[in-house]
Design an enzyme around this catalytic site. Structure first.
Site, mmCIF file in Angstrom:
data_model
loop_
_atom_site.group_PDB
_atom_site.id
_atom_site.type_symbol
_atom_site.label_atom_id
_atom_site.label_comp_id
_atom_site.label_asym_id
_atom_site.label_seq_id
_atom_site.Cartn_x
_atom_site.Cartn_y
_atom_site.Cartn_z
ATOM 1 C CB ALA A 1 -0.894 0.015 1.246
ATOM 2 C CB ILE B 1 3.844 16.706 23.035
ATOM 3 C CG1 ILE B 1 4.630 15.525 23.612
ATOM 4 C CG2 ILE B 1 2.347 16.485 23.179
ATOM 5 C CD1 ILE B 1 4.354 15.266 25.093
ATOM 6 C CG ASN C 1 -3.125 5.283 15.937
ATOM 7 O OD1 ASN C 1 -4.347 5.279 15.822
ATOM 8 N ND2 ASN C 1 -2.396 6.329 15.600
ATOM 9 C CE1 TYR D 1 -3.175 4.310 3.930
ATOM 10 C CE2 TYR D 1 -4.878 4.657 5.585
ATOM 11 C CZ TYR D 1 -3.813 3.928 5.103
ATOM 12 O OH TYR D 1 -3.389 2.819 5.788
HETATM 13 C C1 UD1 Z 1 -3.100 9.330 11.469
HETATM 14 C C2 UD1 Z 1 -2.024 9.311 10.394
HETATM 15 C C3 UD1 Z 1 -1.742 10.717 9.875
HETATM 16 C C4 UD1 Z 1 -3.034 11.398 9.421
HETATM 17 C C5 UD1 Z 1 -4.096 11.321 10.519
HETATM 18 C C6 UD1 Z 1 -5.436 11.799 9.959
HETATM 19 C C7 UD1 Z 1 -0.506 7.480 10.841
HETATM 20 C C8 UD1 Z 1 0.808 7.063 11.385
HETATM 21 N N1 UD1 Z 1 -0.809 8.794 10.930
HETATM 22 O O1 UD1 Z 1 -2.637 10.105 12.507
HETATM 23 O O2 UD1 Z 1 -0.844 10.632 8.776
HETATM 24 O O3 UD1 Z 1 -2.793 12.729 9.078
HETATM 25 O O4 UD1 Z 1 -4.280 9.944 10.968
HETATM 26 O O5 UD1 Z 1 -6.433 11.640 10.876
HETATM 27 O O6 UD1 Z 1 -1.267 6.693 10.317
HETATM 28 N N2 UD1 Z 1 2.340 13.689 17.406
HETATM 29 C C9 UD1 Z 1 3.143 14.422 18.261
HETATM 30 N N3 UD1 Z 1 4.467 14.537 17.968
HETATM 31 C C10 UD1 Z 1 5.037 13.971 16.850
HETATM 32 C C11 UD1 Z 1 4.203 13.228 15.981
HETATM 33 C C12 UD1 Z 1 2.848 13.111 16.293
HETATM 34 O O7 UD1 Z 1 2.688 14.964 19.273
HETATM 35 O O8 UD1 Z 1 6.257 14.129 16.649
HETATM 36 C C13 UD1 Z 1 0.917 13.532 17.767
HETATM 37 C C14 UD1 Z 1 -0.053 13.860 16.653
HETATM 38 O O9 UD1 Z 1 -0.289 15.230 16.557
HETATM 39 C C15 UD1 Z 1 -1.272 13.056 17.117
HETATM 40 C C16 UD1 Z 1 -0.661 11.830 17.833
HETATM 41 O O10 UD1 Z 1 0.685 12.183 18.091
HETATM 42 O O11 UD1 Z 1 -2.028 13.784 18.037
HETATM 43 C C17 UD1 Z 1 -0.675 10.593 17.003
HETATM 44 O O12 UD1 Z 1 -0.129 10.893 15.712
HETATM 45 P P1 UD1 Z 1 0.075 9.809 14.553
HETATM 46 O O13 UD1 Z 1 0.957 8.721 15.031
HETATM 47 O O14 UD1 Z 1 0.451 10.509 13.311
HETATM 48 O O15 UD1 Z 1 -1.377 9.115 14.401
HETATM 49 P P2 UD1 Z 1 -2.790 9.787 14.028
HETATM 50 O O16 UD1 Z 1 -2.982 11.097 14.671
HETATM 51 O O17 UD1 Z 1 -3.798 8.747 14.352
#
Ligand code: UD1
Length: 311
Positions: free
Chosen positions: A81, A207, A176, A147
């Site tokens: 994918a 964060i 996740n 996606y």
């Molecule tokens: C998932 C997708 C993301 C997409 C989003 C749309 C994945 C891995 N990510 O995000 O691409 O845009 O759905 O709904 O599939 N965070 C931090 N610091 C960092 C990175 C992330 O605080 O350095 C936070 C993010 O803002 C978020 C949380 O961690 O609140 C989780 O982020 P992520 O792992 O990207 O997952 P999703 O938010 O579920």
């Protein structure tokens, strides 16, 4: 012993799925074009006699057809994918080629070669941004990215094929996923992979927001086990189920575990919440328990501990 084809075999979830199939004594043919997968992820598998590898692109008609035509196949696990939601926003056409057209080609290979089982990497992204938690399978599907739309369309395509041509399809709606081999390369990579890389390098993490946002983080080991069950366990019917733990873990909880292992790394910095970020996401695990007998076994603490120790 079954023969299973795994597309996206060199990827994060693919390589763990291959390892687990081989450990259970199955024969595996892996396909990958190394677009995002890595050969190093298959180091263990390539050393085993039950594993054959084909370097190829599943969006090319004929690749899967050729592989499935070489001998009886008991299941196709289609994980290849475009894996980044952000990349799908920037390149929707490429997303539909990799995440929908390739599904059609894989479903056709299953039909033409009478493969009785098909397991598909779906996603919680099909639900979109719902405030109605925990997310049940019957919840309204309102994807908010190309996606999520391609994953939802793929589910419909596959369940239609399954009903029309008499094979079993399992759509696995991963939440996740985290664990070893996840690629931290982009700012939009899974947050745990990014945190792991930064703590390892002695750098503090950022964060976005106050860190109270929660996700249903599931270990890749549990996800691989769910794939093996869906592909090999007798008596499974077609359908779709969340592959999740049913538990919410906040980013602050995640950081706490890292901070215990890396006491010398500076405390996290906080930045503005990401636009479009959802606050909470959590699924119901009951449908996977009923349909597959699957329940997550690895706690976030245990999974993080393994990741941090180098796993
Ligand atoms: C998932 C997708 C993301 C997409 C989003 C749309 C994945 C891995 N990510 O995000 O691409 O845009 O759905 O709904 O599939 N965070 C931090 N610091 C960092 C990175 C992330 O605080 O350095 C936070 C993010 O803002 C978020 C949380 O961690 O609140 C989780 O982020 P992520 O792992 O990207 O997952 P999703 O938010 O579920």
């Amino acid at each position: 012993m079954a023969h299973i084809i795994v597309t996206g075999a060199a990827g994060f979830i693919g390589s763990h799925t291959v390892d687990r199939l081989l450990a259970a004594g199955h024969r595996v043919t892996g396909i990958d074009n190394f677009r995002t997968g890595r050969r190093a992820n298959l180091a263990g598998a390539l050393a085993r006699p039950g594993f054959a590898f084909v370097e190829g692109d599943v969006t090319e008609a004929g690749v899967l057809h050729r592989v499935a035509g070489t001998g009886p196949t008991d299941a196709i696990i289609h994980l290849a994918a475009l894996v980044s939601v952000q990349e799908s926003m920037n390149h929707p056409g490429l997303n539909y080629s990799l995440n929908l057209h390739a599904t059609h080609l894989a479903a056709e290979a299953a039909r033409l070669h009478r493969v009785p089982r098909f397991v598909f990497a779906s996603s919680a992204a099909i639900y979109g941004d719902t405030a109605d938690l925990p997310i049940r399978e019957a919840a309204e599907k309102k994807p908010i990215s190309p996606y999520g739309a391609a994953k939802l369309a793929s589910e419909a395509l596959l369940l239609g094929h399954a009903a029309a041509y008499g094979f079993v399809v399992r759509c696995q709606r991963y939440f996740n996923v985290f664990g070893p081999r996840q690629d931290p390369a982009s700012p939009y990579s899974g947050v745990i992979s990014i945190f792991d890389r930064r703590y390892r390098a002695g750098q503090s993490v950022t964060i976005y927001g106050d860190g109270r946002q929660t996700r249903d983080f599931i270990s890749v080991h549990d996800v691989a086990r769910a794939n093996v069950i869906a592909a090999t366990q007798p008596g499974i019917a077609s359908g779709a189920a969340n592959i999740c733990t049913g538990r919410a873990t906040s980013l602050l909880d995640v950081v706490k575990v890292f901070a215990q292992h890396y006491p010398h790394v500076a405390a996290p910095a906080h930045a503005e919440s990401r636009p479009g970020d959802i606050l909470h996401s959590r699924g119901t695990p009951e449908a996977a328990a009923a349909a597959l007998g699957f329940g997550a076994e690895v706690s976030v603490e245990t999974g993080l501990g393994e990741l941090i120790r180098g796993g």
